[in-house]
Scaffold this active site. Structure first.
Site, PDB file in Angstrom:
ATOM      1  N   CYS A 143      34.318  44.741  38.755  1.00  0.00           N
ATOM      2  CA  CYS A 143      35.054  43.512  39.081  1.00  0.00           C
ATOM      3  C   CYS A 143      34.232  42.539  39.914  1.00  0.00           C
ATOM      4  O   CYS A 143      34.624  41.385  40.087  1.00  0.00           O
ATOM      5  CB  CYS A 143      36.342  43.846  39.798  1.00  0.00           C
ATOM      6  SG  CYS A 143      37.338  45.009  38.888  1.00  0.00           S
TER       7      CYS A 143
ATOM      8  N   HIS B 253      38.717  38.011  43.869  1.00  0.00           N
ATOM      9  CA  HIS B 253      38.961  38.785  42.649  1.00  0.00           C
ATOM     10  C   HIS B 253      40.462  39.034  42.553  1.00  0.00           C
ATOM     11  O   HIS B 253      41.113  39.439  43.527  1.00  0.00           O
ATOM     12  CB  HIS B 253      38.192  40.113  42.708  1.00  0.00           C
ATOM     13  CG  HIS B 253      38.613  41.082  41.660  1.00  0.00           C
ATOM     14  ND1 HIS B 253      38.754  40.725  40.342  1.00  0.00           N
ATOM     15  CD2 HIS B 253      38.966  42.407  41.734  1.00  0.00           C
ATOM     16  CE1 HIS B 253      39.162  41.770  39.652  1.00  0.00           C
ATOM     17  NE2 HIS B 253      39.296  42.803  40.466  1.00  0.00           N
TER      18      HIS B 253
ATOM     19  N   ASN C 130      44.692  41.831  36.507  1.00  0.00           N
ATOM     20  CA  ASN C 130      43.304  42.032  36.931  1.00  0.00           C
ATOM     21  C   ASN C 130      42.418  42.058  35.684  1.00  0.00           C
ATOM     22  O   ASN C 130      42.489  42.996  34.895  1.00  0.00           O
ATOM     23  CB  ASN C 130      43.224  43.357  37.695  1.00  0.00           C
ATOM     24  CG  ASN C 130      41.817  43.717  38.133  1.00  0.00           C
ATOM     25  OD1 ASN C 130      40.850  43.112  37.701  1.00  0.00           O
ATOM     26  ND2 ASN C 130      41.719  44.725  38.998  1.00  0.00           N
TER      27      ASN C 130
END
Ligand code: ACO
Length: 349
Positions: free
Chosen positions: A113, A275, A305
């Protein structure tokens, strides 16, 4: 002479198909209420026909259009992904071909990520040294293909998508003013997705199948054993609460480090683009570093996500929504598997 490096174009692409929390509650024992209160996520995009390189191409093409450059102007393409179409060729090479970026070198980068942040900082080095002028950085994922759709603790969190930026050796656009990268491999087990296991005629299957005393074997053998046991299980596994703690700590640490490097106070920052993993992580970080929550840009309610794609998608929405004025400073901050974390400070010039 040290060159300035700026983002001169952003782009993103989300698959059309929307899967909301009620759709998920028909697959696993969960509810809209649980997912919203624990994560802030309402829905996510799931690819029904496009691969990671397809999403990456669409986002990359949009960033290129918005930069005003031609495909031939791109010197390097970096694609950050943990869900490539192939181990070989790289996703970046597939995008290069489709864009017609015939003068570009191309490679993939893996930092989970934090991939977009690692990609931007890598691009910055190539531009600063004068080796390249224009670099396309893409974060793209089809996480839906590595989710265990029977594991309610992970499948509700993620989505598919792609974000991209074109970076150039200029001070025009969103200028990179400070950067930070960190890794902690000792925590690698917090977030995993096994690749293919060791498989060749020399593999000692008796050893692998035996109940071996793990204290008596070397690190390399232990690794081979666990990889073979994981065969056919290329799915995301996560120790959620540990990831949560790591995320809050590294988001706050990275923000503090950047402010210190740039000699700025938090009041000088217009937006933080974190993020997009979980609203509660962001709320906790906001309390810890005493930054009003409305300075954190969030779109995770719509996309979940999207790993390496999330920061690029969010930055593109911020730019496309004309939310940035001249002089505004923005912090991009990421964390993810590895474990990895990092941040980039941008200034709108
Ligand atoms: N629906 C309903 N119940 C659920 C669900 C679900 N989707 N998932 C877990 N539960 C249950 C658990 O089984 C558990 O039940 P039990 O008490 O009967 O055992 C209960 O809810 C509580 O589980 P916890 O794991 O303690 O829940 P927690 O409050 O920690 O929330 C969460 C879980 C949301 C995953 C949280 O730990 C978190 O946000 N962690 C960070 C995750 C993350 O951001 N990962 C990605 C970052 S890096 C990257 O992007 C690759």
């Amino acid at each position: 002479m040290i060159r300035h490096v700026s983002i001169i174009g952003t782009g993103s692409y989300l698959p059309e198909h929307i899967m909301n929390n009620d759709d998920l509650s028909r697959l696993v024992d969960t509810s809209d209420e649980w997912i919203r209160t624990r994560t802030g996520i309402g829905e996510r995009r799931i690819s029904v026909s496009m691969s990671t390189s397809d999403l990456a191409y669409e986002a990359g093409a949009a960033a290129l259009r918005n930069s005003g450059l031609e495909p031939e102007d791109i010197d390097l393409i970096i694609c950050a992904t943990i869900t490539p179409d192939y181990f070989m060729p790289s996703c970046a090479c597939m995008v290069q071909d489709r864009l017609g970026a015939v003068n570009a070198a191309a490679f993939d980068l893996t930092a989970a990520c934090t991939g977009m942040i690692y990609g931007m900082v890598t691009a910055e080095q190539f531009i600063k040294t004068g080796m390249y002028d224009n670099v396309l950085v893409i974060g793209a994922e089809t996480l839906s293909k590595i989710l265990d759709w029977e594991d309610r603790s992970t499948c509700v969190l993620f989505g598919d998508g792609a974000g991209a930026v074109v970076m150039s050796g200029t001070d025009r656009g969103l200028k990179l003013s400070a950067t930070n990268l960190e890794s902690d491999g000792s925590k690698y087990e917090l977030l995993t997705c096994p690749a293919i296991p060791l498989d060749n005629p020399c593999v000692n299957t008796e050893f692998i199948e035996a109940e071996t005393d793990l204290n008596e074997i070397t690190g390399a053998e232990m690794s081979a054993q666990s990889m073979i046991k994981a065969a056919g299980q290329s799915k995301i596994r996560m120790l959620g609460q540990e990831v949560f703690k790591y995320a809050v700590r590294t988001v706050t640490d990275n923000i503090r480090v950047l402010l210190c490097k740039a000699n700025l106070d938090i009041e000088d920052i217009a937006y933080i683009v974190p993020h997009q993993a979980n609203q509660r992580i962001i709320e906790q970080a906001s309390k810890t570093v005493k930054i009003p929550i409305d300075k954190f840009f969030m779109n995770l309610d719509r996309y979940g996500n999207t790993s390496a794609a999330s920061i690029g998608i969010a930055l593109d929405e911020l730019v496309a929504g004309n939310m940035l004025s001249k002089g505004d400073k923005v912090i991009l901050v990421g964390f993810g598997g590895g474990m990895t974390s990092g941040a980039v400070l941008l200034e709108r010039t």
